[in-house]
Design a protein around this motif. Structure first.
Motif, PDB file in Angstrom:
ATOM      1  N   MET A 155       0.831  -1.182   0.000  1.00 12.25           N
ATOM      2  CA  MET A 155       0.000   0.000   0.000  1.00 12.25           C
ATOM      3  C   MET A 155       0.874   1.243   0.000  1.00 12.25           C
ATOM      4  O   MET A 155       1.920   1.269   0.610  1.00 12.25           O
ATOM      5  N   SER A 156       0.378   2.248  -0.643  1.00 12.78           N
ATOM      6  CA  SER A 156       1.100   3.516  -0.675  1.00 12.78           C
ATOM      7  C   SER A 156       0.448   4.510   0.278  1.00 12.78           C
ATOM      8  O   SER A 156      -0.610   4.250   0.853  1.00 12.78           O
ATOM      9  N   ALA A 157       1.069   5.667   0.409  1.00 11.59           N
ATOM     10  CA  ALA A 157       0.501   6.729   1.242  1.00 11.59           C
ATOM     11  C   ALA A 157      -0.890   7.102   0.736  1.00 11.59           C
ATOM     12  O   ALA A 157      -1.812   7.317   1.528  1.00 11.59           O
ATOM     13  N   ALA A 158      -1.055   7.159  -0.576  1.00 12.88           N
ATOM     14  CA  ALA A 158      -2.360   7.503  -1.160  1.00 12.88           C
ATOM     15  C   ALA A 158      -3.408   6.452  -0.784  1.00 12.88           C
ATOM     16  O   ALA A 158      -4.562   6.795  -0.501  1.00 12.88           O
ATOM     17  N   ASP A 159      -3.021   5.188  -0.767  1.00 11.64           N
ATOM     18  CA  ASP A 159      -3.953   4.116  -0.378  1.00 11.64           C
ATOM     19  C   ASP A 159      -4.379   4.272   1.076  1.00 11.64           C
ATOM     20  O   ASP A 159      -5.549   4.116   1.410  1.00 11.64           O
ATOM     21  N   VAL A 160      -3.427   4.562   1.953  1.00 11.71           N
ATOM     22  CA  VAL A 160      -3.737   4.746   3.375  1.00 11.71           C
ATOM     23  C   VAL A 160      -4.683   5.927   3.544  1.00 11.71           C
ATOM     24  O   VAL A 160      -5.658   5.857   4.279  1.00 11.71           O
ATOM     25  N   ARG A 161      -4.395   7.024   2.849  1.00 10.65           N
ATOM     26  CA  ARG A 161      -5.265   8.214   2.936  1.00 10.65           C
ATOM     27  C   ARG A 161      -6.682   7.890   2.490  1.00 10.65           C
ATOM     28  O   ARG A 161      -7.656   8.272   3.138  1.00 10.65           O
ATOM     29  N   ARG A 162      -6.795   7.197   1.395  1.00  8.35           N
ATOM     30  CA  ARG A 162      -8.118   6.866   0.847  1.00  8.35           C
ATOM     31  C   ARG A 162      -8.855   5.844   1.726  1.00  8.35           C
ATOM     32  O   ARG A 162     -10.027   6.014   2.042  1.00  8.35           O
ATOM     33  N   MET A 163      -8.162   4.831   2.158  1.00  8.15           N
ATOM     34  CA  MET A 163      -8.776   3.745   2.916  1.00  8.15           C
ATOM     35  C   MET A 163      -9.285   4.191   4.292  1.00  8.15           C
ATOM     36  O   MET A 163     -10.348   3.766   4.728  1.00  8.15           O
ATOM     37  N   PHE A 164      -8.521   5.070   4.956  1.00  6.65           N
ATOM     38  CA  PHE A 164      -8.860   5.469   6.318  1.00  6.65           C
ATOM     39  C   PHE A 164      -9.385   6.900   6.424  1.00  6.65           C
ATOM     40  O   PHE A 164      -9.726   7.345   7.522  1.00  6.65           O
ATOM     41  N   GLY A 165      -9.429   7.620   5.312  1.00  2.75           N
ATOM     42  CA  GLY A 165      -9.954   8.981   5.331  1.00  2.75           C
ATOM     43  C   GLY A 165      -9.089   9.959   6.109  1.00  2.75           C
ATOM     44  O   GLY A 165      -9.593  10.883   6.740  1.00  2.75           O
ATOM     45  N   VAL A 166      -7.789   9.739   6.081  1.00  4.54           N
ATOM     46  CA  VAL A 166      -6.846  10.626   6.767  1.00  4.54           C
ATOM     47  C   VAL A 166      -5.973  11.314   5.720  1.00  4.54           C
ATOM     48  O   VAL A 166      -5.916  10.889   4.571  1.00  4.54           O
ATOM     49  N   ASN A 167      -5.284  12.361   6.112  1.00  6.92           N
ATOM     50  CA  ASN A 167      -4.436  13.081   5.164  1.00  6.92           C
ATOM     51  C   ASN A 167      -3.033  13.278   5.734  1.00  6.92           C
ATOM     52  O   ASN A 167      -2.506  14.376   5.744  1.00  6.92           O
ATOM     53  N   TYR A 168      -2.443  12.221   6.256  1.00  2.88           N
ATOM     54  CA  TYR A 168      -1.097  12.308   6.812  1.00  2.88           C
ATOM     55  C   TYR A 168      -0.064  12.252   5.701  1.00  2.88           C
ATOM     56  O   TYR A 168      -0.257  11.603   4.682  1.00  2.88           O
ATOM     57  N   LYS A 169       1.065  12.936   5.951  1.00  3.27           N
ATOM     58  CA  LYS A 169       2.141  12.981   4.965  1.00  3.27           C
ATOM     59  C   LYS A 169       3.464  12.695   5.650  1.00  3.27           C
ATOM     60  O   LYS A 169       3.637  12.958   6.843  1.00  3.27           O
ATOM     61  N   ARG A 170       4.403  12.181   4.885  1.00  2.00           N
ATOM     62  CA  ARG A 170       5.746  11.926   5.389  1.00  2.00           C
ATOM     63  C   ARG A 170       6.337  13.245   5.906  1.00  2.00           C
ATOM     64  O   ARG A 170       6.188  14.289   5.293  1.00  2.00           O
ATOM     65  N   GLY A 171       6.983  13.186   7.068  1.00  2.00           N
ATOM     66  CA  GLY A 171       7.598  14.372   7.656  1.00  2.00           C
ATOM     67  C   GLY A 171       6.688  15.110   8.627  1.00  2.00           C
ATOM     68  O   GLY A 171       7.131  16.027   9.317  1.00  2.00           O
ATOM     69  N   GLU A 172       5.426  14.691   8.708  1.00  2.92           N
ATOM     70  CA  GLU A 172       4.465  15.358   9.592  1.00  2.92           C
ATOM     71  C   GLU A 172       4.648  14.898  11.031  1.00  2.92           C
ATOM     72  O   GLU A 172       4.828  13.722  11.307  1.00  2.92           O
ATOM     73  N   ARG A 173       4.590  15.852  11.959  1.00  4.59           N
ATOM     74  CA  ARG A 173       4.671  15.539  13.392  1.00  4.59           C
ATOM     75  C   ARG A 173       3.301  15.115  13.877  1.00  4.59           C
ATOM     76  O   ARG A 173       2.306  15.763  13.596  1.00  4.59           O
ATOM     77  N   ILE A 174       3.293  13.997  14.605  1.00  4.46           N
ATOM     78  CA  ILE A 174       2.052  13.468  15.164  1.00  4.46           C
ATOM     79  C   ILE A 174       2.300  13.002  16.596  1.00  4.46           C
ATOM     80  O   ILE A 174       3.447  12.915  17.035  1.00  4.46           O
ATOM     81  N   THR A 175       1.218  12.692  17.275  1.00  3.37           N
ATOM     82  CA  THR A 175       1.281  12.085  18.595  1.00  3.37           C
ATOM     83  C   THR A 175       0.452  10.813  18.534  1.00  3.37           C
ATOM     84  O   THR A 175      -0.690  10.840  18.082  1.00  3.37           O
ATOM     85  N   VAL A 176       1.042   9.693  18.947  1.00  9.55           N
ATOM     86  CA  VAL A 176       0.345   8.410  18.956  1.00  9.55           C
ATOM     87  C   VAL A 176       0.276   7.932  20.401  1.00  9.55           C
ATOM     88  O   VAL A 176       1.315   7.716  21.029  1.00  9.55           O
ATOM     89  N   ASP A 177      -0.933   7.820  20.907  1.00  6.61           N
ATOM     90  CA  ASP A 177      -1.153   7.372  22.282  1.00  6.61           C
ATOM     91  C   ASP A 177      -0.303   8.175  23.271  1.00  6.61           C
ATOM     92  O   ASP A 177       0.301   7.640  24.191  1.00  6.61           O
ATOM     93  N   GLY A 178      -0.207   9.484  23.011  1.00  7.01           N
ATOM     94  CA  GLY A 178       0.527  10.382  23.899  1.00  7.01           C
ATOM     95  C   GLY A 178       2.011  10.505  23.616  1.00  7.01           C
ATOM     96  O   GLY A 178       2.697  11.296  24.248  1.00  7.01           O
TER      97      GLY A 178
END
Length: 60
Positions: free
Chosen positions: A1-24
């Motif tokens: 799967m590619s980034a585009a597949d993940v975005r489409r499948m889960f309805g998210v718009n995350y990109k490489r290099g983006e800062r996130i928080t996962v479970d704190g």
């Protein structure tokens, strides 16, 4: 799967290099593996996989 597949499948718009928080835990998206985000958490030597909709928030 590619980034585009993940975005489409889960309805998210995350990109490489983006800062996130996962479970704190803050980190940076370094890629996409299958249906998961590949995240380099702050202070950790190795990256980990994270599901794109499980306790993920954009860092502020």
């Amino acid at each position: 799967m590619s980034a585009a597949d993940v975005r489409r499948m889960f309805g998210v718009n995350y990109k490489r290099g983006e800062r996130i928080t996962v479970d704190g835990k803050p980190g940076v998206i370094i890629g996409f593996i299958g249906q998961y985000l590949q995240v380099q958490f702050d202070g950790e030597k190795h990256s980990r996989r994270a599901h794109p909709t499980w306790r993920v928030e954009r860092a502020s």
